[in-house]
Scaffold this active site. Structure first.
Site, short mmCIF file in Angstrom:
data_model
loop_
_atom_site.label_atom_id
_atom_site.label_comp_id
_atom_site.label_asym_id
_atom_site.label_seq_id
_atom_site.Cartn_x
_atom_site.Cartn_y
_atom_site.Cartn_z
N ALA A 268 0.82 -1.22 0.00
CA ALA A 268 0.00 0.00 0.00
C ALA A 268 0.85 1.27 0.00
CB ALA A 268 -0.94 -0.01 1.21
N LEU B 245 2.74 2.68 2.32
CA LEU B 245 2.39 3.50 3.49
C LEU B 245 3.60 4.13 4.18
CD1 LEU B 245 -0.28 1.14 5.12
CD2 LEU B 245 -0.70 3.16 3.71
N GLY C 245 9.65 7.55 3.18
CA GLY C 245 11.07 7.50 3.52
C GLY C 245 11.66 6.11 3.35
N ASN D 3 11.11 -4.06 15.08
CA ASN D 3 10.46 -2.82 15.53
C ASN D 3 9.44 -3.06 16.65
OD1 ASN D 3 10.47 -2.37 12.11
ND2 ASN D 3 11.67 -1.02 13.42
N HIS E 112 0.29 3.55 10.16
CA HIS E 112 -0.03 2.11 10.11
C HIS E 112 0.78 1.32 11.14
CE1 HIS E 112 3.54 2.34 7.55
NE2 HIS E 112 3.64 1.01 7.53
N ARG E 113 1.96 1.82 11.50
CA ARG E 113 2.80 1.09 12.44
C ARG E 113 2.42 1.43 13.89
NH1 ARG E 113 8.07 -1.44 10.96
NH2 ARG E 113 6.90 -2.83 12.32
N GLU F 1 11.18 3.27 17.64
CA GLU F 1 10.95 2.20 16.68
C GLU F 1 11.65 0.90 17.09
OE1 GLU F 1 9.75 2.86 12.96
OE2 GLU F 1 8.72 4.62 13.74
N HIS G 145 15.77 3.16 9.19
CA HIS G 145 16.17 2.57 10.48
C HIS G 145 17.67 2.29 10.43
CE1 HIS G 145 11.85 0.84 10.90
NE2 HIS G 145 11.98 1.88 11.72
N ASP H 294 19.14 -0.28 11.30
CA ASP H 294 19.49 -1.66 10.94
C ASP H 294 19.52 -1.91 9.43
OD1 ASP H 294 16.80 -1.91 10.30
OD2 ASP H 294 16.39 -3.52 11.70
N ASN I 164 8.70 -4.45 0.74
CA ASN I 164 8.17 -3.41 1.62
C ASN I 164 9.28 -2.85 2.52
OD1 ASN I 164 5.56 -2.45 1.38
ND2 ASN I 164 4.63 -4.26 2.31
N CYS J 113 15.04 -7.30 9.82
CA CYS J 113 13.78 -6.62 10.22
C CYS J 113 12.78 -7.62 10.76
CB CYS J 113 13.14 -5.93 9.04
SG CYS J 113 14.11 -4.65 8.27
O1 SUG Z 1 8.37 0.51 8.89
N1 SUG Z 1 7.63 -1.10 5.88
C1 SUG Z 1 8.31 -1.11 7.15
C2 SUG Z 1 9.60 -1.87 7.04
C3 SUG Z 1 10.24 -2.04 8.38
C4 SUG Z 1 11.60 -2.59 8.30
N2 SUG Z 1 12.10 -2.80 9.58
C5 SUG Z 1 13.37 -2.60 9.96
N3 SUG Z 1 14.21 -1.93 9.22
N4 SUG Z 1 13.75 -3.04 11.09
C6 SUG Z 1 8.55 0.30 7.68
O2 SUG Z 1 8.91 1.18 6.89
C7 SUG Z 1 5.73 -0.76 4.42
C8 SUG Z 1 4.27 -1.07 4.47
C9 SUG Z 1 3.50 -0.48 3.34
O3 SUG Z 1 4.00 0.40 2.67
O4 SUG Z 1 2.35 -0.90 3.14
C10 SUG Z 1 6.34 -0.73 5.79
O5 SUG Z 1 5.70 -0.37 6.74
#
Ligand code: SUG
Length: 429
Positions: free
Chosen positions: A17, A19, A22, A108, A135-136, A170, A239, A241, A350, A356
């Site tokens: 999606a 969402l 960055g 996260n 969303h997170r 995070e 992030h 990581d 994603n 992750c």
């Molecule tokens: O928070 N992607 C996550 C990916 C997280 C990766 N985690 C670490 N690096 N530890 C984020 O950016 C994409 C979901 C979307 O676009 O629908 C997303 O949330």
């Protein structure tokens, strides 16, 4: 101390999606059709690969999605189908938020300080609030429920709820821990960002990291707050990581990961002189290539033989400069002795690589013995999960499918079947 990786099982609503502002992979793949069943099987294959290496493996379960409780909290009312139909009709972006399977990225989920580092001798876990991305930010409620269940014995564990929303946190994705080669002493490193780099948000702020260090009772002299470089955020390191990983006495990082690498290295070397710092120079692998290939979003693990291995995404194998650098590093006789490649492409699209997808919890054997067994995996538990995924997870989700009532029902049923197969009651999580 035993390190257990708790991987997030990829949920049935996994979709693209776009969402995560960055996060370049999320933006580039927005609107694509996802493959939730394949995604979950890829993640499960990674967990099985770790078990096959002789490493203890845990799992955290997909959250209930679409999240009708969250939609109710923002004013949609009525039965589940009524709430979802109104959101689909009036606010499709909010519905997409409520459908996100982002809880899969358990790096996260929380920040973890093992018992050897804390003032009360317990392992402390702080649930991340993830407030930068809408969303997170939904995740913390169900994450806390699972962590309280998994790590329930207060003699060994202290689970803290999420920080207030104004502190952007995070979790372990912005946290590193280094130890002596024998693991006796440790330092904890919190990595934070400054807003505005390349117009992208910095998702971890210093005040949040400081609050966690305080809650966990960490010794100030063994705790470091390091700033992420603006260059890294600007090219998509949302992030830490994705530009650095630490494990045991090894820090593996890109030359441009930190604002002040010299100060960070001095802090570490001062306290843990045996630390091996493996830096990848920008001249050999650019930041952009490191982020595209997710070289640093790999799991650095100690095999039962005592050797360290790097568990990398297929994308790193496919990037010639990255693979050349890795092969040369192994040939040089550095601390990384083995390269293990896994396919987690659906998650990668994603922006979520192997690292992750996992939350590390280091604990004593006595503490591990108290962890709820349903969150720990062996081959038989993997078989049970695989059977449910293969039978219940959707094969594909196109963007328009998020508004389809049949999909909502299928995803709720799929998760319920999983909980049942793993011995959780329908409302346990
Ligand atoms: O928070 N992607 C996550 C990916 C997280 C990766 N985690 C670490 N690096 N530890 C984020 O950016 C994409 C979901 C979307 O676009 O629908 C997303 O949330």
């Amino acid at each position: 101390m035993i390190e257990v990786n708790f991987d997030g099982l990829i949920g049935p609503t996994h979709n693209y999606a776009g969402l995560a502002h960055g996060n370049l992979a999320s933006a580039v793949n927005a609107g694509r059709t996802s493959a939730p069943r394949q995604a979950a099987l890829q993640g499960l294959a990674k967990m099985r690969a770790m078990i096959a290496l002789g490493l203890p493996q845990g799992v955290l379960l997909p959250h209930r999605r679409p999240d009708t409780d969250w939609l109710r909290s923002i004013g949609f009312s009525g039965s589940d189908p009524a709430v979802l139909a109104a959101a689909a009709r009036d606010e499709p972006v909010l519905l997409a938020n409520a459908c996100s399977a982002s809880a899969m990225w358990t790096a996260n989920a929380a920040t973890v300080s093992p018992s050897t580092d804390t003032s009360d001798g317990r392992c402390h876990l702080s649930v991340a609030n993830l407030t930068t991305m809408r969303h997170r930010g939904i995740e913390s409620v169900q994450t806390e429920r699972q962590l309280r269940l998994a790590f329930a014995d207060g003699r060994f564990f202290a689970v803290h709820g999420a920080l207030p929303a104004a502190f952007r946190d995070e979790g372990a994705a912005n946290f590193m821990r280094l130890t002596t080669p024998e693991g006796a002493d440790a330092v904890e490193i919190f990595v934070y960002g400054e807003a505005g780099a390349g117009g992208f948000p910095a998702r971890q702020d210093l005040t949040a990291s400081q609050a966690i260090a305080r809650r966990h009772g960490l010794a100030p002299s063994r705790t470091c707050f390091a700033q992420q470089s603006a260059a890294a955020i600007a090219v998509g390191a949302f992030h830490n990581d994705v530009v650095a990983v630490a494990h045991g006495h090894v820090l593996f990082a890109h030359e441009q990961a930190f604002a002040d690498p010299i100060a960070l290295h001095a802090f570490v070397r001062d306290r843990l002189p045996a630390t091996r710092i493996v830096t990848v120079p920008a001249a050999e692998v650019s930041l952009a290539t490191a982020i595209r290939s997710y070289l640093f979003n790999s799991q650095l693990v100690t095999l039962p033989s005592g050797d360290m291995a790097l568990v990398l995404p297929q994308e790193s194998r496919n990037e010639p400069t990255v693979w050349r650098w890795l092969e040369a590093e192994v040939a040089r006789g550095g601390p990384i002795r083995r390269l293990i490649v896994v396919d987690v492409r659906e998650s990668m699209r994603n922006g979520g690589g192997p690292a992750c997808l996992r939350l590390r919890v280091q604990m004593s054997a006595a503490a591990l013995a108290t962890v709820d067994r349903r969150f720990l995996l062996d081959d038989a538990a993997c078989d049970r999960i695989e059977a449910v995924v293969a039978a219940e997870w959707p094969v594909a989700i196109a963007p328009d499918d998020l508004g389809n009532p049949d999909l909502w029902l299928q995803c709720h049923r799929a998760r319920a079947a999983l909980l049942d197969a793993l011995g959780f009651g329908p409302d346990a999580l």
